[in-house]
Design a protein around this motif. Structure first.
Motif, PDB file in Angstrom:
ATOM      1  N   SER A  85      36.301  38.792  22.840  1.00 10.31           N
ATOM      2  CA  SER A  85      36.897  38.405  21.421  1.00 10.31           C
ATOM      3  C   SER A  85      37.194  37.023  21.230  1.00 10.31           C
TER       4      SER A  85
ATOM      5  N   LYS B  17      28.810  38.601  26.086  1.00 17.35           N
ATOM      6  CA  LYS B  17      29.651  39.275  26.837  1.00 17.35           C
ATOM      7  C   LYS B  17      29.587  38.566  28.341  1.00 17.35           C
TER       8      LYS B  17
ATOM      9  N   THR C 279      47.597  34.549  13.642  1.00 17.66           N
ATOM     10  CA  THR C 279      47.713  35.830  13.863  1.00 17.66           C
ATOM     11  C   THR C 279      46.731  36.315  14.043  1.00 17.66           C
ATOM     12  N   THR C 280      46.414  37.559  14.961  1.00 17.75           N
ATOM     13  CA  THR C 280      45.063  38.113  15.073  1.00 17.75           C
ATOM     14  C   THR C 280      44.925  39.457  14.643  1.00 17.75           C
ATOM     15  N   GLY C 281      44.012  39.944  14.265  1.00 10.65           N
ATOM     16  CA  GLY C 281      43.559  41.323  13.692  1.00 10.65           C
ATOM     17  C   GLY C 281      42.379  41.936  14.237  1.00 10.65           C
ATOM     18  N   LYS C 282      42.483  43.203  14.498  1.00 13.26           N
ATOM     19  CA  LYS C 282      41.423  43.818  15.030  1.00 13.26           C
ATOM     20  C   LYS C 282      40.255  44.239  13.992  1.00 13.26           C
ATOM     21  N   TYR C 283      39.072  43.878  14.272  1.00  8.22           N
ATOM     22  CA  TYR C 283      37.988  44.249  13.521  1.00  8.22           C
ATOM     23  C   TYR C 283      36.906  45.003  14.261  1.00  8.22           C
ATOM     24  N   SER C 284      35.798  45.711  13.509  1.00  4.84           N
ATOM     25  CA  SER C 284      34.811  46.346  14.124  1.00  4.84           C
ATOM     26  C   SER C 284      33.640  45.704  13.535  1.00  4.84           C
TER      27      SER C 284
ATOM     28  N   ALA D 150      35.051  34.628  18.438  1.00  5.44           N
ATOM     29  CA  ALA D 150      36.256  33.953  17.259  1.00  5.44           C
ATOM     30  C   ALA D 150      35.400  32.256  17.573  1.00  5.44           C
TER      31      ALA D 150
END
Length: 87
Positions: free
Chosen positions: A30, A21, A4-9, A34
């Protein structure tokens, strides 16, 4: 990865972010980040194993490393070239 993924700063130097990029390709930044973090975790785990082994058996000598490199080189030379698949 399938987790499961989560959003992080996160914060990183702009040059590194731009280079990542530019190299991330169709999978996106992302996924690129990862994968890089997953590789670093693998390296950290390997370093921990090395530390445990060296604490138990002592450090690996330069001579032992060279002997293993020679053995690897010889085994690679003995492998058939071309990578044919047996079906």
């Amino acid at each position: 990865m399938g987790d499961t993924t989560g959003k992080y700063s996160i914060t990183m130097p702009q040059g590194i972010a731009e280079a990542a990029k530019a190299r991330s390709g169709p999978s996106g930044l992302s996924a690129y980040v990862a994968a890089a973090v997953a590789r670093q975790i693998e390296r950290d785990n390997l370093n921990e194993l090395i530390q445990v082994a060296e604490a138990e058996h002592g450090p690996v000598t330069d001579e032992e490393i060279q002997a293993l490199r020679n053995q690897l080189h010889q085994s690679r030379q003995q492998q058939p070239q071309g990578g044919t698949n047996a079906a």
